[in-house]
Scaffold this motif. Sequence first.
Motif, short mmCIF file in Angstrom:
data_model
loop_
_atom_site.label_atom_id
_atom_site.label_comp_id
_atom_site.label_asym_id
_atom_site.label_seq_id
_atom_site.Cartn_x
_atom_site.Cartn_y
_atom_site.Cartn_z
N ILE A 70 0.86 -1.18 0.00
CA ILE A 70 0.00 0.00 0.00
C ILE A 70 0.90 1.23 0.00
O ILE A 70 1.71 1.41 0.92
CB ILE A 70 -0.93 0.02 1.22
N PHE A 71 0.77 2.04 -1.03
CA PHE A 71 1.59 3.23 -1.17
C PHE A 71 0.65 4.43 -1.23
O PHE A 71 -0.19 4.52 -2.12
CB PHE A 71 2.43 3.14 -2.45
N PHE A 72 0.78 5.34 -0.26
CA PHE A 72 -0.18 6.43 -0.17
C PHE A 72 0.49 7.71 0.31
O PHE A 72 1.58 7.68 0.92
CB PHE A 72 -1.35 6.06 0.75
N LEU A 73 -0.16 8.81 0.02
CA LEU A 73 0.31 10.12 0.44
C LEU A 73 -0.10 10.35 1.89
O LEU A 73 -1.28 10.51 2.21
CB LEU A 73 -0.28 11.21 -0.47
N ALA A 74 0.90 10.35 2.78
CA ALA A 74 0.60 10.51 4.21
C ALA A 74 0.31 11.97 4.54
O ALA A 74 -0.53 12.27 5.39
CB ALA A 74 1.77 10.00 5.05
N LYS A 75 1.04 12.86 3.90
CA LYS A 75 0.80 14.30 4.00
C LYS A 75 1.52 14.94 2.83
O LYS A 75 2.29 14.26 2.13
CB LYS A 75 1.27 14.85 5.35
N PRO A 76 1.29 16.20 2.54
CA PRO A 76 1.89 16.80 1.35
C PRO A 76 3.39 16.53 1.24
O PRO A 76 4.14 16.77 2.19
CB PRO A 76 1.59 18.30 1.53
N GLN A 77 3.82 15.96 0.10
CA GLN A 77 5.20 15.67 -0.25
C GLN A 77 5.82 14.51 0.51
O GLN A 77 7.01 14.24 0.35
CB GLN A 77 6.08 16.93 -0.07
N ILE A 78 5.06 13.80 1.31
CA ILE A 78 5.58 12.64 2.04
C ILE A 78 4.66 11.45 1.81
O ILE A 78 3.47 11.51 2.12
CB ILE A 78 5.72 12.92 3.55
N CYS A 79 5.22 10.37 1.24
CA CYS A 79 4.46 9.15 0.96
C CYS A 79 4.88 8.04 1.91
O CYS A 79 6.01 8.00 2.40
CB CYS A 79 4.69 8.71 -0.48
N CYS A 80 3.96 7.13 2.14
CA CYS A 80 4.20 5.97 3.00
C CYS A 80 4.05 4.69 2.19
O CYS A 80 3.11 4.56 1.41
CB CYS A 80 3.22 5.97 4.17
N HIS A 81 4.98 3.77 2.37
CA HIS A 81 4.91 2.45 1.74
C HIS A 81 4.77 1.42 2.85
O HIS A 81 5.68 1.20 3.64
CB HIS A 81 6.17 2.17 0.92
N ALA A 82 3.60 0.79 2.94
CA ALA A 82 3.33 -0.22 3.95
C ALA A 82 3.26 -1.59 3.29
O ALA A 82 2.65 -1.75 2.23
CB ALA A 82 2.02 0.07 4.68
N ILE A 83 3.91 -2.58 3.91
CA ILE A 83 3.92 -3.95 3.40
C ILE A 83 3.32 -4.85 4.46
O ILE A 83 3.76 -4.84 5.62
CB ILE A 83 5.35 -4.42 3.06
N ILE A 84 2.31 -5.63 4.07
CA ILE A 84 1.63 -6.54 5.00
C ILE A 84 1.91 -7.97 4.57
O ILE A 84 1.71 -8.32 3.40
CB ILE A 84 0.11 -6.27 5.05
N ASN A 85 2.36 -8.79 5.50
CA ASN A 85 2.62 -10.19 5.22
C ASN A 85 1.32 -10.98 5.10
O ASN A 85 0.29 -10.57 5.65
CB ASN A 85 3.48 -10.80 6.32
N PRO A 86 1.37 -12.14 4.42
CA PRO A 86 0.15 -12.96 4.27
C PRO A 86 -0.43 -13.45 5.60
O PRO A 86 -1.59 -13.84 5.65
CB PRO A 86 0.62 -14.13 3.40
N ASP A 87 0.38 -13.46 6.67
CA ASP A 87 -0.15 -13.87 7.96
C ASP A 87 -0.89 -12.75 8.68
O ASP A 87 -1.35 -12.91 9.81
CB ASP A 87 0.97 -14.42 8.86
N GLY A 88 -1.00 -11.59 7.99
CA GLY A 88 -1.78 -10.49 8.54
C GLY A 88 -1.01 -9.56 9.43
O GLY A 88 -1.61 -8.73 10.13
N LYS A 89 0.33 -9.63 9.41
CA LYS A 89 1.15 -8.76 10.24
C LYS A 89 1.83 -7.70 9.38
O LYS A 89 2.23 -7.96 8.26
CB LYS A 89 2.19 -9.58 11.00
N LEU A 90 1.91 -6.50 9.95
CA LEU A 90 2.60 -5.42 9.26
C LEU A 90 4.09 -5.73 9.21
O LEU A 90 4.75 -5.81 10.24
CB LEU A 90 2.35 -4.09 9.97
#
Length: 288
Positions: free
Chosen positions: A215-235
């Motif tokens: 999941i890649f999203f704009l957290a606030k202006p000019q700063i993006c966050c890349h979150a990766i979630i494992n198949p076991d449901g853990k961040l």
Amino acid sequence: MNRFLPLLILCLCATAARAQYVTNLTLSKDQYLTGEPVVATITIINRSGADVILGGHGARDWLHFEITQSTGRVLSPITMGSEEPLRLQAGGTTSYKVELSGGYSTADLGTFHMVANVLHPLTGQFYTSNRERMTITDAKPNMFDQPYGVPEGFQNAGRSRRYQVILFRELDILQLYCRITDERSGAYLATFLLGPVNMAVQPQISIDTKNKLHIFFLAKPQICCHAIINPDGKLYKRSYYRDTEGNRPTLVMTRDGAQVVGGEYFDPAAPPAQSKALRKASERPPGL
């Protein structure tokens, strides 16, 4: 006059007992999604006059939560200890943070009140905190909802699950959540907050070849966050990238997973480099 002496002694004892601890409970927020963990912080002022040790391997559980619904229904109490001993210095203030898994406290919808009870081991008495209010609500997956199989190497390998991404408004803030559900029963297995999202840019959401969710999203202006979630449901990982002079970072899926192209890696928790201008507090994503 002697007949009043026992009553006076009892009153003095009761006053002393009440003075062992001063406890305070705070919650990380007052609104949660169904299945989301509740983060509680218990602050204890030790007024007993002596150091106190709580917890430790094999020790008695010392923390007890009571949760009551606004209708008057009382939920099953949550009792826990700590594997590592916690020392409360005489006259000192100690804070202890604990995460209550969603199945305990956010499985049902409604408004609830929570209090924490802390054990004084020398007397065997529990001392009660203030009462905190929280509301449990639900939301449907409105950003992403796709099935996947749990691959080998993870717990429950072979099971069918669903990744769900939810855009949820908390007061005036848009928050992005991830939820893992069981494909067969629809049961919520995990729900967790990814962070605030700025919808000026549409989030990129994809499952890679190893069934990890990106999941890649704009957290606030000019700063993006890349979150990766494992198949076991853990961040698995959460990292941030900054737009540099219009070179906006973006997520590109690859054979091995995904990579961020453009922009520059940004660690909001790191101290600013000596040769660069001081980092502004406004650059730090909320909660960090």
